[in-house]
Design a protein around this motif. Structure first.
Motif, PDB file in Angstrom:
ATOM      1  N   ALA A  77       0.840  -1.192   0.000  1.00 42.87           N
ATOM      2  CA  ALA A  77       0.000   0.000   0.000  1.00 42.87           C
ATOM      3  C   ALA A  77       0.874   1.240   0.000  1.00 42.87           C
ATOM      4  O   ALA A  77       1.926   1.263   0.633  1.00 42.87           O
ATOM      5  CB  ALA A  77      -0.899  -0.004   1.235  1.00 42.87           C
ATOM      6  N   ASP A  78       0.429   2.267  -0.704  1.00 42.49           N
ATOM      7  CA  ASP A  78       1.112   3.541  -0.591  1.00 42.49           C
ATOM      8  C   ASP A  78       0.625   4.188   0.700  1.00 42.49           C
ATOM      9  O   ASP A  78      -0.573   4.266   0.947  1.00 42.49           O
ATOM     10  CB  ASP A  78       0.807   4.445  -1.792  1.00 42.49           C
ATOM     11  N   ARG A  84       4.695  14.484  -2.706  1.00 44.77           N
ATOM     12  CA  ARG A  84       5.416  14.830  -3.932  1.00 44.77           C
ATOM     13  C   ARG A  84       5.063  13.836  -5.041  1.00 44.77           C
ATOM     14  O   ARG A  84       5.064  14.185  -6.208  1.00 44.77           O
ATOM     15  CB  ARG A  84       6.933  14.818  -3.687  1.00 44.77           C
ATOM     16  N   LEU A  85       4.848  12.580  -4.661  1.00 45.76           N
ATOM     17  CA  LEU A  85       4.436  11.516  -5.575  1.00 45.76           C
ATOM     18  C   LEU A  85       5.469  11.206  -6.652  1.00 45.76           C
ATOM     19  O   LEU A  85       5.123  10.695  -7.725  1.00 45.76           O
ATOM     20  CB  LEU A  85       3.075  11.842  -6.214  1.00 45.76           C
ATOM     21  N   HIS A 119      -2.811   0.559  -8.460  1.00 48.46           N
ATOM     22  CA  HIS A 119      -4.182   0.044  -8.465  1.00 48.46           C
ATOM     23  C   HIS A 119      -5.022   0.711  -7.387  1.00 48.46           C
ATOM     24  O   HIS A 119      -4.554   0.910  -6.262  1.00 48.46           O
ATOM     25  CB  HIS A 119      -4.165  -1.473  -8.244  1.00 48.46           C
ATOM     26  N   SER A 120      -6.264   1.027  -7.731  1.00 53.08           N
ATOM     27  CA  SER A 120      -7.176   1.638  -6.765  1.00 53.08           C
ATOM     28  C   SER A 120      -8.524   0.929  -6.713  1.00 53.08           C
ATOM     29  O   SER A 120      -9.483   1.471  -6.175  1.00 53.08           O
ATOM     30  CB  SER A 120      -7.372   3.128  -7.093  1.00 53.08           C
ATOM     31  N   ASP A 121      -8.615  -0.284  -7.252  1.00 48.54           N
ATOM     32  CA  ASP A 121      -9.867  -1.036  -7.196  1.00 48.54           C
ATOM     33  C   ASP A 121     -10.090  -1.556  -5.780  1.00 48.54           C
ATOM     34  O   ASP A 121      -9.147  -1.841  -5.048  1.00 48.54           O
ATOM     35  CB  ASP A 121      -9.852  -2.191  -8.207  1.00 48.54           C
ATOM     36  N   ASN A 122     -11.344  -1.671  -5.388  1.00 52.98           N
ATOM     37  CA  ASN A 122     -11.681  -2.079  -4.020  1.00 52.98           C
ATOM     38  C   ASN A 122     -11.105  -3.430  -3.636  1.00 52.98           C
ATOM     39  O   ASN A 122     -10.646  -3.620  -2.508  1.00 52.98           O
ATOM     40  CB  ASN A 122     -13.199  -2.085  -3.821  1.00 52.98           C
ATOM     41  N   GLU A 123     -11.115  -4.379  -4.544  1.00 54.28           N
ATOM     42  CA  GLU A 123     -10.605  -5.717  -4.236  1.00 54.28           C
ATOM     43  C   GLU A 123      -9.131  -5.674  -3.822  1.00 54.28           C
ATOM     44  O   GLU A 123      -8.720  -6.317  -2.857  1.00 54.28           O
ATOM     45  CB  GLU A 123     -10.786  -6.644  -5.448  1.00 54.28           C
ATOM     46  N   PRO A 134      -8.955   1.733   4.087  1.00 45.90           N
ATOM     47  CA  PRO A 134      -8.144   1.275   2.957  1.00 45.90           C
ATOM     48  C   PRO A 134      -7.163   2.367   2.509  1.00 45.90           C
ATOM     49  O   PRO A 134      -7.398   3.555   2.742  1.00 45.90           O
ATOM     50  CB  PRO A 134      -9.178   1.002   1.863  1.00 45.90           C
ATOM     51  N   PRO A 135      -6.062   1.979   1.875  1.00 45.08           N
ATOM     52  CA  PRO A 135      -5.142   2.991   1.338  1.00 45.08           C
ATOM     53  C   PRO A 135      -5.750   3.650   0.105  1.00 45.08           C
ATOM     54  O   PRO A 135      -6.760   3.188  -0.429  1.00 45.08           O
ATOM     55  CB  PRO A 135      -3.917   2.159   0.960  1.00 45.08           C
ATOM     56  N   LYS A 136      -5.135   4.708  -0.364  1.00 43.36           N
ATOM     57  CA  LYS A 136      -5.589   5.366  -1.595  1.00 43.36           C
ATOM     58  C   LYS A 136      -5.246   4.523  -2.811  1.00 43.36           C
ATOM     59  O   LYS A 136      -5.990   4.500  -3.784  1.00 43.36           O
ATOM     60  CB  LYS A 136      -4.958   6.752  -1.732  1.00 43.36           C
ATOM     61  N   LEU A 137      -4.090   3.860  -2.757  1.00 49.07           N
ATOM     62  CA  LEU A 137      -3.710   2.987  -3.867  1.00 49.07           C
ATOM     63  C   LEU A 137      -2.709   1.951  -3.418  1.00 49.07           C
ATOM     64  O   LEU A 137      -2.118   2.044  -2.352  1.00 49.07           O
ATOM     65  CB  LEU A 137      -3.181   3.781  -5.070  1.00 49.07           C
TER      66      LEU A 137
END
Length: 186
Positions: A77-78, A84-85, A119-123, A134-137
């Motif tokens: 997870a991020d 800054r990304l 990835h940012s899908d719920n699964e 949950p994390p953002k991505l």
């Protein structure tokens, strides 16, 4: 000494690599690398910026923050940072990454080369929920090559030695450093 500019010059300076050193690079996770990753609280991730320069970023968490999804895929997870990304933008534009897995007290490290995706899908996010959040991505890495690296550099640096720890007092706080640097460049 003059600048080395040809691979042949390197070959003239160094002996050939031992066959086992060449053979130890494999193309998927196996029991030992999986065990190492499951116990690892710290990684260093290398990406490439838009100018082709290597960009290195530390990542950490509780042991096992990087999850093994299958023999060719890992993910993490991020977590909140400075926004800054840099690494995330680099992955979107140039997904090839290098990872160095380190466990305090263990001299060996695991090196992985792979292709990252975000990835940012719920699964996928649900695999990394902490405190019902949950994390953002999630960063997934498709493993292309991996190897265990010998402990020589960590041993020489005495990185994990209690007697080699440096007292922080010679260096100001990070906030003071950044303030000094940004005032100097204004």
């Amino acid at each position: 000494m003059s600048q080395i500019s040809e691979p042949k010059q390197l070959d003239e300076l160094y002996n050939e690599a031992h066959p086992l050193a060449l053979k130890k690079e494999i193309d998927e996770l196996e029991q030992h690398s999986i065990t190492f990753i499951e116990h690892c609280p710290f990684i260093i991730m290398s990406t490439s910026d838009k100018n082709g320069f290597a960009d290195v970023s530390p990542r950490g968490g509780d042991a096992g923050f990087v999850k093994v999804l299958d023999s060719k895929t890992i993910a993490f997870a991020d977590t909140a940072g400075n926004n800054r990304l840099d690494s995330l933008r680099n992955i979107v534009e140039r997904p090839k990454v290098g990872l160095l897995f380190m466990i305090p007290g263990i001299g060996e490290v695991v090196r992985i080369k792979g292709t990252a995706s975000l990835h940012s899908d719920n699964e996928t996010l649900d695999l990394f929920v902490e405190n019902n959040k949950p994390p953002k991505l999630v960063v997934k890495i498709s493993v292309h090559k991996l190897l265990f690296h010998c402990p020589k550099a960590i041993a020489v640096a005495k990185l994990w030695s209690e007697t080699n720890k440096v007292e922080r007092s010679f260096l100001p706080s990070l906030l003071n450093i950044i303030q000094d640097q940004t005032q100097a460049s204004s």
